[in-house]
Design an enzyme around this catalytic site. Structure first.
Site, PDB file in Angstrom:
ATOM      1  N   TYR A   1       1.169  -1.406  -0.425  1.00 25.11           N
ATOM      2  CA  TYR A   1      -0.138  -0.152  -0.366  1.00 25.11           C
ATOM      3  C   TYR A   1       1.022   1.006  -0.068  1.00 25.11           C
ATOM      4  CZ  TYR A   1      -3.478   3.256   2.329  1.00 25.11           C
ATOM      5  OH  TYR A   1      -4.917   4.211   2.287  1.00 25.11           O
TER       6      TYR A   1
HETATM    7  N1  LIG Z   1      -9.725   3.915   6.346  1.00 28.49           N
HETATM    8  C1  LIG Z   1      -8.082   4.872   6.411  1.00 28.49           C
HETATM    9  O1  LIG Z   1      -7.658   4.333   7.816  1.00 28.49           O
HETATM   10  C2  LIG Z   1      -7.527   5.185   5.152  1.00 28.49           C
HETATM   11  C3  LIG Z   1      -6.240   5.650   5.950  1.00 28.49           C
HETATM   12  C4  LIG Z   1      -5.091   6.107   4.937  1.00 28.49           C
HETATM   13  C5  LIG Z   1      -5.779   6.896   4.101  1.00 28.49           C
HETATM   14  N2  LIG Z   1      -6.671   6.231   3.715  1.00 28.49           N
HETATM   15  C6  LIG Z   1      -7.117   6.605   2.113  1.00 28.49           C
HETATM   16  O2  LIG Z   1      -7.907   7.349   2.283  1.00 28.49           O
HETATM   17  C7  LIG Z   1      -9.296   6.878   0.864  1.00 28.49           C
HETATM   18  C8  LIG Z   1     -10.249   6.437   1.365  1.00 28.49           C
HETATM   19  O3  LIG Z   1     -10.967   5.659   1.494  1.00 28.49           O
HETATM   20  P1  LIG Z   1     -11.862   5.153   2.702  1.00 28.49           P
HETATM   21  O4  LIG Z   1     -11.363   5.078   3.790  1.00 28.49           O
HETATM   22  O5  LIG Z   1     -12.996   5.802   2.857  1.00 28.49           O
HETATM   23  O6  LIG Z   1     -12.444   3.593   2.398  1.00 28.49           O
HETATM   24  P2  LIG Z   1     -13.388   3.194   0.610  1.00 28.49           P
HETATM   25  O7  LIG Z   1     -13.258   1.932   0.256  1.00 28.49           O
HETATM   26  O8  LIG Z   1     -14.194   3.939   1.902  1.00 28.49           O
HETATM   27  O9  LIG Z   1     -13.430   4.558  -0.271  1.00 28.49           O
HETATM   28  C9  LIG Z   1     -12.893   4.231  -1.387  1.00 28.49           C
HETATM   29  C10 LIG Z   1     -13.625   4.234  -2.684  1.00 28.49           C
HETATM   30  O10 LIG Z   1     -12.885   4.670  -4.105  1.00 28.49           O
HETATM   31  C11 LIG Z   1     -13.147   3.520  -4.981  1.00 28.49           C
HETATM   32  N3  LIG Z   1     -12.458   2.799  -6.130  1.00 28.49           N
HETATM   33  C12 LIG Z   1     -11.429   2.467  -5.146  1.00 28.49           C
HETATM   34  N4  LIG Z   1     -10.811   1.983  -7.276  1.00 28.49           N
HETATM   35  C13 LIG Z   1     -11.179   2.742  -7.549  1.00 28.49           C
HETATM   36  C14 LIG Z   1     -11.030   2.834  -9.562  1.00 28.49           C
HETATM   37  N5  LIG Z   1     -10.171   1.884  -9.455  1.00 28.49           N
HETATM   38  N6  LIG Z   1     -11.949   3.441  -9.705  1.00 28.49           N
HETATM   39  C15 LIG Z   1     -12.774   4.371  -9.765  1.00 28.49           C
HETATM   40  N7  LIG Z   1     -13.562   4.477  -8.221  1.00 28.49           N
HETATM   41  C16 LIG Z   1     -12.433   3.418  -7.421  1.00 28.49           C
HETATM   42  C17 LIG Z   1     -14.068   2.256  -4.159  1.00 28.49           C
HETATM   43  O11 LIG Z   1     -15.243   1.748  -4.361  1.00 28.49           O
HETATM   44  C18 LIG Z   1     -14.896   3.436  -2.527  1.00 28.49           C
HETATM   45  O12 LIG Z   1     -15.574   3.642  -2.921  1.00 28.49           O
HETATM   46  C19 LIG Z   1      -7.950   5.796   0.305  1.00 28.49           C
HETATM   47  O13 LIG Z   1      -7.037   6.600  -0.502  1.00 28.49           O
HETATM   48  C20 LIG Z   1      -7.335   5.481   1.423  1.00 28.49           C
HETATM   49  O14 LIG Z   1      -6.088   4.670   0.819  1.00 28.49           O
HETATM   50  C21 LIG Z   1      -8.175   6.044   3.830  1.00 28.49           C
END
Ligand SMILES: NC(=O)c1ccc[n+]([C@@H]2O[C@H](COP(=O)([O-])OP(=O)(O)OC[C@H]3O[C@@H](n4cnc5c(N)ncnc54)[C@H](O)[C@@H]3O)[C@@H](O)[C@H]2O)c1
Length: 253
Positions: A157
């Protein structure tokens, strides 16, 4: 008082769920005209319907896999067709396949890079010419604090999110005189519905990610969204090429 994003066109990727859906709510409250995209069509409709009381105009929604160049190109093209321009791009689409490095398969490694890195690269590559032509733009990428602290099970990641962080410096320099800023918000673990589900199933797996946070809790989605909105606003005009952690102190400086 005029709303912070009144009349501005804001594209948010990964807006069907979690942090992206909350970022969309924040921009909607602040007057933005929204373009929302995600792989998950149904979730996208739910997000857009949920914004109806906040938005003056119905958000434009577009489903599709943004790791594909043509899908990202269509998103940016359709946003410009519908609203005439783009002011802000929030590259939020992503998500981890979190496991020890040697437990990954070729498929999970590719998916990790596709979701987090290619989605950002293609959307940015298509959006920058629009911003350059108007001599204004704000790009905010969602990265990850795990890149900075080498969190357990995050190597693959981090390879993807490291690229999401790194592109900000080069782009910030290249387009600085075009009034385009490029920054990254790097969260620690966030209290999303997905994290809540994982914690209910395997509390220990989530506990070790919270234990590295001096504040002793995950971030809230609103806390991430408010930093995104600041960096996307006109107020942040002299902030570019930065990775801002929103992490309860889990890395400092
Ligand atoms: N939740 C955490 O603890 C955390 C921590 C650090 C960073 N992040 C980052 O925050 C962002 C949001 O994550 P989240 O936790 O809300 O997760 P989430 O899975 O709820 O949201 C991510 C969204 O991105 C969409 N997605 C993924 N691949 C895609 C693609 N190829 N084309 C179009 N859409 C796509 C998914 O369908 C999903 O709806 C992400 O970039 C994640 O890596 C999350």
């Amino acid at each position: 008082m005029e709303k912070r994003f009144a009349e501005q066109v804001v594209v948010i990727t990964g807006a069907a769920s979690g942090i992206g859906a909350v970022i969309a709510q924040h921009f909607a409250r602040e007057g933005a005209r929204l373009v929302l995209s995600d792989l998950d069509d149904k979730g996208l409709t739910t997000t857009a319907d949920g914004l109806s009381s906040l938005c003056r105009e119905k958000p434009l929604t577009q489903g599709g896999d943004l790791s594909q160049e043509d899908v990202a190109g269509r998103l940016i093209g359709d946003a410009v067709k519908a609203f005439g321009t783009i002011d802000v791009l929030v590259n939020n689409a992503g998500g981890g396949i979190i496991k020890p490095f040697l437990e990954h398969t070729p498929e999970t490694l590719r998916t990790t890079i596709d979701r987090n890195l290619w989605t950002m690269l293609w959307c940015t590559w298509h959006a920058v010419p629009v911003m350059k032509a108007k001599r204004y733009g704000r790009i905010v990428n969602i990265g990850a604090d795990s890149v900075r602290n080498g969190l357990y099970d995050h190597a693959a990641y981090n390879a993807a999110k490291g690229g999401v962080h790194a592109i900000a410096t080069g782009l910030a320099r290249e387009f600085a005189t075009d009034e385009i800023t490029v920054n990254v918000v790097a969260p620690c673990i966030v209290n999303t519905p997905q994290v809540q589900r994982a914690a209910a199933k395997a509390p220990q797996s989530i506990r070790k990610f919270i234990d590295v946070v001096p504040m002793g809790r995950p971030g809230e989605m609103d806390e991430i969204a408010s930093m995104v909105c600041y960096l996307a606003s006109r107020e942040a005009s002299f902030v570019t090429g930065q990775v801002i952690s929103v992490n309860g102190g889990s890395t400092m400086l």
